[in-house]
Scaffold this motif. Structure first.
Motif, PDB file in Angstrom:
ATOM      1  N   VAL A   1     -91.501 -35.667 -33.559  1.00 24.74           N
ATOM      2  CA  VAL A   1     -90.481 -36.620 -33.116  1.00 24.74           C
ATOM      3  C   VAL A   1     -90.962 -37.455 -31.933  1.00 24.74           C
ATOM      4  O   VAL A   1     -90.839 -38.689 -31.947  1.00 24.74           O
TER       5      VAL A   1
ATOM      6  N   LEU B   1     -83.183 -36.084 -28.804  1.00 25.48           N
ATOM      7  CA  LEU B   1     -83.055 -36.623 -30.163  1.00 25.48           C
ATOM      8  C   LEU B   1     -83.392 -35.555 -31.198  1.00 25.48           C
ATOM      9  O   LEU B   1     -82.722 -35.450 -32.236  1.00 25.48           O
ATOM     10  N   THR B   2     -84.434 -34.775 -30.927  1.00 20.32           N
ATOM     11  CA  THR B   2     -84.814 -33.698 -31.846  1.00 20.32           C
ATOM     12  C   THR B   2     -83.677 -32.705 -32.012  1.00 20.32           C
ATOM     13  O   THR B   2     -83.341 -32.290 -33.134  1.00 20.32           O
TER      14      THR B   2
ATOM     15  N   MET C   1     -80.933 -34.190 -34.183  1.00 14.68           N
ATOM     16  CA  MET C   1     -81.275 -34.235 -35.608  1.00 14.68           C
ATOM     17  C   MET C   1     -81.268 -32.846 -36.226  1.00 14.68           C
ATOM     18  O   MET C   1     -80.902 -32.686 -37.404  1.00 14.68           O
TER      19      MET C   1
ATOM     20  N   LEU D   1     -77.618 -32.113 -37.081  1.00 12.91           N
ATOM     21  CA  LEU D   1     -76.918 -32.923 -38.076  1.00 12.91           C
ATOM     22  C   LEU D   1     -76.659 -32.117 -39.353  1.00 12.91           C
ATOM     23  O   LEU D   1     -77.475 -31.275 -39.722  1.00 12.91           O
TER      24      LEU D   1
ATOM     25  N   TRP E   1     -73.319 -31.877 -35.655  1.00 13.79           N
ATOM     26  CA  TRP E   1     -73.707 -31.739 -34.248  1.00 13.79           C
ATOM     27  C   TRP E   1     -72.511 -31.796 -33.306  1.00 13.79           C
ATOM     28  O   TRP E   1     -72.503 -31.143 -32.256  1.00 13.79           O
TER      29      TRP E   1
ATOM     30  N   VAL F   1     -85.496 -32.671 -40.752  1.00 14.07           N
ATOM     31  CA  VAL F   1     -85.669 -33.665 -39.688  1.00 14.07           C
ATOM     32  C   VAL F   1     -86.813 -34.609 -40.031  1.00 14.07           C
ATOM     33  O   VAL F   1     -86.694 -35.831 -39.886  1.00 14.07           O
TER      34      VAL F   1
ATOM     35  N   MET G   1     -85.668 -36.976 -42.603  1.00 18.89           N
ATOM     36  CA  MET G   1     -84.799 -38.014 -42.052  1.00 18.89           C
ATOM     37  C   MET G   1     -85.621 -39.122 -41.413  1.00 18.89           C
ATOM     38  O   MET G   1     -85.297 -40.313 -41.538  1.00 18.89           O
ATOM     39  N   LEU G   2     -86.683 -38.756 -40.725  1.00 21.05           N
ATOM     40  CA  LEU G   2     -87.557 -39.762 -40.107  1.00 21.05           C
ATOM     41  C   LEU G   2     -88.219 -40.623 -41.179  1.00 21.05           C
ATOM     42  O   LEU G   2     -88.345 -41.842 -41.019  1.00 21.05           O
TER      43      LEU G   2
END
Length: 324
Positions: A171, A230-231, A234, A237, A240, A304, A307-308
């Motif tokens: 990330v 941010l990590t 994610m 999610l 959250w 995660v 998602m990226l």
């Protein structure tokens, strides 16, 4: 290439490079050590580290050691950023597709999901053989003494490393790539490597890093601050908002200002506890992790990464829409 590029059609090269880097990582893993830029960073830090730190037991010189460490770090960082900028500048006039592919190939060594995933899997496989095999394998991931770890503690160490390095190895490099292009990703990787090698409060490998490594540790803290949070978000999610207060509370239990965020999120998200004796106990009311929880942790971290990749694909398609 910078975050401003996300507002223009140039975002295609940025997003395409991320997709290429992630695909290369999943398919091929790490490049050979002789060609790996992070290995070269490590060689530089090892050589300079012997000069800026003092031998264990020698008379401390706090001011001198701190500024020597800062100067050694800044010199290496300037070289890394300059080389990355030169590489990016040289590709600006290339065909957009070629540009994205080459940029992604250069970005790939700055991130490492496949190796992290495989190492955590290897710890679980070793534990299936014996506790001693698990201890030996987890010693590849952590710097602590593993000789007396129980099976649960070995698993907790592996899952904690997975969470923390999801930020450090995936990330955060991509965050800084979005902010400042290839120089940003390379500079973050240098800062994180320097923290791993120099950022100790005390003696490591016969050298005292109390002062010489302080600059490296603080810079890594600053550069990891936003990506770590941010990590964590994610990881949590899509729910959250229900568990975020618990993640925040657990993140504050670790000495690191950043490491507790992804570790706390994974512990809370999976309902397990992650303990480092005499250092922290995250989600202490949770159950001890099992082999199934290791796989669940890997699945959540892989989500995660996915998602990226999807975010990059969306930016790429959106940019193409602008061009049409």
């Amino acid at each position: 290439m910078s975050v401003l590029g996300l507002l223009t059609p140039d975002a295609a090269a940025l997003a395409g490079a991320v997709l290429v880097a992630l695909v290369l990582d999943v398919l091929f893993g790490e490049p050979p050590a002789r060609l790996h830029p992070v290995v070269a960073m490590g060689h530089y830090l090892e050589a300079v580290g012997r000069r800026v730190s003092r031998a264990a037991g020698a008379v401390p010189r706090p001011g001198v050691e701190f500024w020597q460490g800062a100067l050694g770090w800044c010199s290496g960082a300037a070289l890394v950023a300059a080389l990355a900028w030169a590489a990016g500048w040289a590709m600006q006039t290339l065909d957009p597709l070629v540009h994205a592919v080459l940029l992604g190939a250069l970005l790939k060594p700055m991130l490492s999901w496949r190796m992290l995933r495989d190492e955590v899997r290897a710890v679980e496989a070793a534990l299936a053989e014996s506790l001693e095999a698990g201890r030996q394998r987890v010693s590849w991931l952590v710097s602590r003494d593993v000789t007396a770890l129980s099976e649960t503690q070995v698993r907790e160490a592996a899952v904690s490393t997975l969470a923390e390095n999801l930020n450090d190895s995936v990330v955060a490099p991509l965050f800084w790539f979005a902010v400042a292009g290839l120089p940003g990703a390379a500079l973050y990787r240098f800062a994180n490597t320097a923290d791993a090698m120099w950022g100790y409060h005390g003696v490591r490998s016969g050298r005292d890093w109390t002062w010489a490594g302080r600059w490296a540790a603080r810079v890594d803290d600053v550069m990891s601050w936003v990506p770590a949070r941010l990590t964590a978000a994610m990881i949590m999610l899509p729910s959250w908002w229900r568990s975020w207060p618990s993640v925040v509370a657990n993140a504050r239990l670790t000495p690191s200002p950043n490491g507790g965020w992804p570790m706390g999120a994974l512990a809370v998200g999976l309902g397990i506890r992650l303990v480092k004796p005499q250092v922290y106990a995250l989600n202490a009311q949770g159950r001890a992790p099992t082999a199934a929880d290791t796989q669940r942790a890997l699945d959540r971290c892989a989500r995660v990464v996915g998602m990226l990749a999807l975010l990059s694909l969306w930016v790429l398609l959106w940019s193409w829409g602008i061009r049409r």
